[in-house]
Write a protein that holds these residues in place. Structure first.
Motif, mmCIF file in Angstrom:
data_model
loop_
_atom_site.group_PDB
_atom_site.id
_atom_site.type_symbol
_atom_site.label_atom_id
_atom_site.label_comp_id
_atom_site.label_asym_id
_atom_site.label_seq_id
_atom_site.Cartn_x
_atom_site.Cartn_y
_atom_site.Cartn_z
ATOM 1 N N MET A 237 42.772 34.187 60.281
ATOM 2 C CA MET A 237 41.132 33.909 60.302
ATOM 3 C C MET A 237 40.019 34.899 60.648
ATOM 4 S SD MET A 237 40.956 29.900 60.503
ATOM 5 C CE MET A 237 39.819 29.788 59.798
ATOM 6 N N THR A 238 40.310 35.753 61.510
ATOM 7 C CA THR A 238 39.871 37.338 62.151
ATOM 8 C C THR A 238 39.741 38.538 61.488
ATOM 9 O OG1 THR A 238 40.713 37.547 64.088
ATOM 10 C CG2 THR A 238 39.648 36.312 63.722
ATOM 11 N N SER A 239 41.072 38.659 60.510
ATOM 12 C CA SER A 239 41.609 40.142 60.733
ATOM 13 C C SER A 239 42.082 40.289 59.126
ATOM 14 C CB SER A 239 42.755 40.657 61.434
ATOM 15 O OG SER A 239 42.681 39.828 62.880
ATOM 16 N N ASP A 240 41.410 41.306 58.509
ATOM 17 C CA ASP A 240 42.003 41.347 57.092
ATOM 18 C C ASP A 240 43.888 41.831 57.001
ATOM 19 O OD1 ASP A 240 39.227 41.565 56.389
ATOM 20 O OD2 ASP A 240 39.368 44.138 56.323
ATOM 21 N N SER B 100 54.944 46.655 61.495
ATOM 22 C CA SER B 100 53.461 47.204 62.790
ATOM 23 C C SER B 100 53.921 48.031 62.688
ATOM 24 C CB SER B 100 54.393 46.977 63.913
ATOM 25 O OG SER B 100 55.776 47.639 64.218
ATOM 26 N N PRO B 101 53.689 49.299 61.604
ATOM 27 C CA PRO B 101 53.284 50.745 62.139
ATOM 28 C C PRO B 101 51.884 50.734 61.308
ATOM 29 C CG PRO B 101 55.471 50.980 61.280
ATOM 30 C CD PRO B 101 54.896 49.494 61.519
ATOM 31 N N TYR B 102 51.723 49.901 60.334
ATOM 32 C CA TYR B 102 50.624 50.171 59.875
ATOM 33 C C TYR B 102 49.762 48.967 60.240
ATOM 34 C CZ TYR B 102 54.686 51.459 56.895
ATOM 35 O OH TYR B 102 55.922 52.623 56.543
ATOM 36 N N TYR B 103 49.841 48.688 60.718
ATOM 37 C CA TYR B 103 48.570 48.277 61.523
ATOM 38 C C TYR B 103 47.112 49.404 61.791
ATOM 39 C CZ TYR B 103 50.488 43.292 61.993
ATOM 40 O OH TYR B 103 51.298 41.833 61.929
ATOM 41 N N VAL B 104 46.066 48.799 61.648
ATOM 42 C CA VAL B 104 45.118 49.126 61.768
ATOM 43 C C VAL B 104 44.378 49.754 63.530
ATOM 44 C CG1 VAL B 104 42.755 50.373 61.413
ATOM 45 C CG2 VAL B 104 44.663 49.818 59.612
ATOM 46 N N GLY C 82 42.141 32.103 53.480
ATOM 47 C CA GLY C 82 40.890 32.247 52.886
ATOM 48 C C GLY C 82 39.995 32.390 53.306
ATOM 49 N N ILE C 83 39.431 31.546 54.612
ATOM 50 C CA ILE C 83 38.171 31.257 55.600
ATOM 51 C C ILE C 83 37.887 32.816 56.633
ATOM 52 C CG2 ILE C 83 37.052 30.127 56.633
ATOM 53 C CD1 ILE C 83 38.069 27.978 56.027
ATOM 54 N N LYS C 84 37.504 33.850 56.269
ATOM 55 C CA LYS C 84 37.376 34.940 57.315
ATOM 56 C C LYS C 84 35.933 34.309 58.234
ATOM 57 C CE LYS C 84 40.223 37.516 56.288
ATOM 58 N NZ LYS C 84 41.616 37.148 56.359
ATOM 59 N N ILE C 85 36.339 34.109 59.472
ATOM 60 C CA ILE C 85 34.897 34.157 60.527
ATOM 61 C C ILE C 85 34.838 35.566 60.651
ATOM 62 C CG2 ILE C 85 34.402 33.018 62.716
ATOM 63 C CD1 ILE C 85 36.790 31.836 62.595
ATOM 64 N N PRO D 68 38.155 41.155 65.840
ATOM 65 C CA PRO D 68 39.627 40.191 64.615
ATOM 66 C C PRO D 68 40.159 40.411 66.347
ATOM 67 C CG PRO D 68 38.218 42.219 63.661
ATOM 68 C CD PRO D 68 37.221 41.848 65.384
ATOM 69 N N LEU D 69 41.382 39.197 66.538
ATOM 70 C CA LEU D 69 42.586 39.374 67.096
ATOM 71 C C LEU D 69 43.665 40.321 66.416
ATOM 72 C CD1 LEU D 69 41.435 35.305 67.088
ATOM 73 C CD2 LEU D 69 40.610 36.600 69.052
#
Length: 178
Positions: A98-101, A174-178, A33-36, A41-42
């Motif tokens: 924590m770094t990516s949606d 994996s095909p749906y990663y932005v 729940g924590i977004k840095i 984004p990693l």
């Protein structure tokens, strides 16, 4: 060492098994729940941690073979390596989230239901496997091999399922990663 001493040695670890089995899922859920903010984004991590899951599955299979062929020292090294791989996976998985949606699965029809079945069972068993792995490990290090074998018969297929389905989930999403 007699049976009573062995059981006492195991009991020394029980509170740590309980603490870690409860704490790990809670910490992961909280960190999810924590977004840095202001951090790149990693996005490079998912294929790495999927590969770690694949390697974990292979290591578990080789470790199973090792113990079945009486190669106890090799089995022990492989199991410690599998635990280290799982810890590395978890760290990368949490860092990514924590770094990516979160990525939404875009498949439709029966594939969507298959994906969510695999994902949900993967997540639930990844929580359930924690105490099984810890108990199995403690029984090995306390040299209580009879009790170790009994729980390993449950822990091994669950852990293998979690590792293998981690790869399947990655391949499907994996095909749906932005």
């Amino acid at each position: 060492m007699n049976n009573q001493e062995t059981l006492q040695d195991e009991k020394k670890y029980n509170k740590w098994i309980v603490v870690l089995s409860v704490l790990i899922p809670i910490v992961v859920a909280v960190l999810f729940g924590i977004k840095i903010p202001n951090v790149e984004p990693l996005t490079f991590l998912p294929p790495i941690y999927a590969t770690i899951n694949a390697i974990t599955a292979i290591v578990l299979i080789i470790a199973f073979w090792a113990i079945k062929t009486k190669k106890q020292a090799l089995h022990e090294k492989l199991m410690k390596f599998a635990i280290m791989l799982s810890v590395a996976f978890l760290a990368m998985y949490v860092a990514y989230h924590m770094t990516s949606d979160s990525t939404k699965f875009g498949g439709e029809g029966i594939v969507k239901y298959i994906y969510y079945f695999i994902l949900i069972t993967h997540i639930l068993l990844s929580i359930i496997i924690i105490p099984f792995v810890l108990i199995t490990y403690v029984r090995a290090i306390t040299k209580n091999f009879e009790r170790h074998k009994k729980i390993a018969r449950i822990a091994f297929p669950l852990w293998l399922y979690v590792a293998a389905t981690g790869v399947i989930v990655y391949v499907m999403i994996s095909p749906y990663y932005v």
